[in-house]
Design an enzyme around this catalytic site. Structure first.
Site, PDB file in Angstrom:
ATOM      1  N   VAL A  15       0.841  -1.200   0.000  1.00 21.67           N
ATOM      2  CA  VAL A  15       0.000   0.000   0.000  1.00 21.67           C
ATOM      3  C   VAL A  15       0.878   1.253   0.000  1.00 21.67           C
ATOM      4  CG1 VAL A  15      -1.826   1.249   1.196  1.00 21.67           C
ATOM      5  CG2 VAL A  15      -1.775  -1.253   1.301  1.00 21.67           C
ATOM      6  N   ASP A  47      11.063   3.258   5.716  1.00 22.34           N
ATOM      7  CA  ASP A  47      10.783   1.835   5.919  1.00 22.34           C
ATOM      8  C   ASP A  47      11.843   1.265   6.861  1.00 22.34           C
ATOM      9  OD1 ASP A  47       8.888  -0.292   4.103  1.00 22.34           O
ATOM     10  OD2 ASP A  47      10.519  -1.183   5.257  1.00 22.34           O
ATOM     11  N   THR A  87      -1.111  -4.897   9.493  1.00 25.47           N
ATOM     12  CA  THR A  87      -1.917  -5.191  10.685  1.00 25.47           C
ATOM     13  C   THR A  87      -2.398  -6.642  10.555  1.00 25.47           C
ATOM     14  OG1 THR A  87      -3.765  -4.172   9.515  1.00 25.47           O
ATOM     15  CG2 THR A  87      -2.722  -2.870  11.263  1.00 25.47           C
ATOM     16  N   THR A  97      -5.623  -1.380   7.916  1.00 26.11           N
ATOM     17  CA  THR A  97      -6.946  -1.870   8.330  1.00 26.11           C
ATOM     18  C   THR A  97      -6.922  -2.279   9.800  1.00 26.11           C
ATOM     19  OG1 THR A  97      -7.280  -2.699   6.098  1.00 26.11           O
ATOM     20  CG2 THR A  97      -8.749  -3.555   7.805  1.00 26.11           C
ATOM     21  N   CYS A 134      -6.217  -9.498   3.378  1.00 26.62           N
ATOM     22  CA  CYS A 134      -7.356  -8.645   3.760  1.00 26.62           C
ATOM     23  C   CYS A 134      -8.546  -9.478   4.232  1.00 26.62           C
ATOM     24  CB  CYS A 134      -7.803  -7.803   2.566  1.00 26.62           C
ATOM     25  SG  CYS A 134      -6.521  -6.762   1.911  1.00 26.62           S
ATOM     26  N   ARG A 163       0.046 -15.032   0.803  1.00 23.34           N
ATOM     27  CA  ARG A 163      -0.391 -14.908   2.205  1.00 23.34           C
ATOM     28  C   ARG A 163      -1.776 -15.530   2.401  1.00 23.34           C
ATOM     29  NH1 ARG A 163       0.882  -8.687   3.348  1.00 23.34           N
ATOM     30  NH2 ARG A 163       0.382  -8.559   1.136  1.00 23.34           N
TER      31      ARG A 163
END
Ligand code: SAJ
Length: 441
Positions: free
Chosen positions: A22, A41, A94, A131, A271, A342
């Site tokens: 993102v 980063d 997250t 998120t 997500c 993932r």
């Protein structure tokens, strides 16, 4: 403060903390919109690649897109760059832990590195995009501000703008999708909406609070998880009545307000299978019921088990001894056209096949075959090995275009399972495959 005139003149320095899936497109997007952009980063590899104008991600969209200009700076050092920023956007992971509990450590650490280094004379705006569940922005960051004698609305301004984009879909990137933004202060929300309108052509709506913005994002993805769970459960029910779920869904989709989703071997990605656990956690803490959300999550999480059971049953009906049979899994990424693995449902599927005594191989054109996985041996071509069973897990275009006639000659048992309902059953049966699929009787 980010007055509209400053936004129009592009006289702002925007910091992006976390240059992953993102953060990198967001940084490039605001740079292309004309702002000074500083990327931060914790990965030396990411920063070194960016300094060499190399794309640090596995998304080819950013090849040759890394700026080399005085308006663009990247750093590992918060103390070097945070003091220069007027707006700081946080795009860190997250995830959930092994017990599916939210892991907010990245959000906390990002807050610490920001609050320890910001210049309060700038009254910077700190925007969380990751998120989370409603309340995280204040719950995690306000104590850190208090420890440093700082106040939201006085020394800095907190805000939340949920990240929205679709990995692998250039039409739905950070420059195209609609956004919502919430802040402690209405004016700040308005100004941020104006700022984000320079990033995306999709429109930006300010909402009344940080918490409304936080809740909207997790609700969007919970709704998607529930809808997918419904068709997955129907894919288990309808075949028991001799009905094909795809035929029934196609018929139902002729209704004006029926929303069509596709049953599959499971729900992967960073997500959809993760975000519901954030809302489940917050709701549970608040003593609210989470029956529907959590059972839908269980339906999707159990899909690989259900699919494996069906495939093993079908195999046992075809042959006495299934021990040592070879399964070739086609596709390991969680969705077509990308290499992101993932939460891929292919992993639990392969583990169950292993326990059943199968020898498991996998081929994914987007993933190098030097994966050292216990449960599957990656091959560099689907024709490298003889197999007994072929399971399509990811509908990559390269997998749809396989020479199925040639592959049939490599399959002793000839059992083919379409885990995404994307193959042509008749054609495959004509060339000798025993064709089965998710949701097919
Ligand atoms: N899936 C199904 N059936 C469906 C749709 C998806 O089984 O009908 C599976 C996919 O195979 C995949 C998983 O669900 O394994 C997730 O698929 P996805 O299409 O939702 O793709 P994601 O995970 O990349 O979701 C992203 C999300 N974007 C963000 O959170 C920023 C999500 O909010 C978007 O709705 C989604 O893209 C999108 O719309 O494509």
């Amino acid at each position: 403060m980010i007055e509209p005139s400053i936004i129009d003149n592009r006289d702002l320095t925007i910091g992006i903390v976390g240059l992953g899936y993102v953060g990198l497109p967001t940084a490039i997007g605001f740079y292309e919109a004309g702002f000074r952009v500083i990327g931060l980063d914790i990965s030396e590899d990411v920063i070194n690649k960016l300094k060499r104008q190399e794309n640090p991600s596995d998304d080819p969209t950013f090849n040759d897109q890394i700026p080399n200009c005085t308006r663009w700076e990247v750093s590992l050092e918060p103390s070097d760059v945070i003091p220069k920023c007027d707006v700081i956007i946080v795009t860190v992971p997250t995830p959930v832990d092994s017990g599916n509990l939210p892991n907010l450590s990245y959000v906390k650490n990002a807050g610490i590195s920001i609050f320890d280094n910001l210049d309060i004379m700038k009254q910077p705006i700190i925007v969380l995009e990751s998120t989370v569940y409603p309340g995280v922005t204040r719950e995690v960051w306000l104590p850190l501000l208090e420890e440093r004698g700082m106040e939201d609305g006085k020394h800095i301004h907190l805000a939340y703008c949920p990240e929205r984009f679709v990995p692998g879909n250039p039409e739905l990137g950070v420059r195209q999708v609609p956004r919502v933004v919430g802040a402690s202060n209405e004016k700040i929300a308005e100004h941020l909406a104006q700022l984000y309108r320079t990033l995306t052509e999709g429109g930006v709506i300010p909402v009344s609070s940080i918490e409304v913005a936080e809740a909207s994002k997790v609700v969007e993805n919970v709704q998607r998880d529930l809808n997918i769970a419904l068709v997955n459960e129907l894919a288990l029910i309808l075949p028991e009545m001799g009905l094909d779920v795809e035929e029934v869904l196609d018929a139902a989709a002729t209704k004006w307000n029926f929303h069509r989703y596709s049953p599959g071997i499971g729900v992967g990605g960073h997500c959809i299978p993760v975000d519901p656990y954030y809302l489940i956690q917050k709701a549970t803490d608040a003593g609210a019921p989470v029956d529907l959300i959590s059972s839908a999550r269980m339906v999707n999480a159990n899909m690989p088990i259900q699919v494996a059971k069906k495939i093993i049953q079908t195999t046992e009906n075809l042959t006495e001894n299934i021990d040592g049979l070879r399964v070739l899994i086609l596709g390991w990424a969680y969705k077509p056209g990308i290499s992101d693995t993932r939460e891929t449902p292919a992993l639990p599927l392969s583990e169950i096949f292993n326990r059943a005594g199968f020898e498991v191989f996998a081929w994914d054109p987007y993933i190098s075959n030097n994966q050292n996985l216990e449960s599957a041996t990656f091959v560099s071509s689907p024709f490298d090995i003889d197999n007994d069973i072929v399971v399509l897990c990811t509908a990559h275009p390269e997998i749809l275009q396989i020479d199925w006639q040639k592959l049939r000659k490599k399959s002793n048992l000839g059992l083919l399972y379409d885990g995404r309902r994307v193959l042509n059953e008749k054609k495959l049966e004509q060339i000798g495959w025993i064709f089965t699929a998710v949701g097919k009787p």
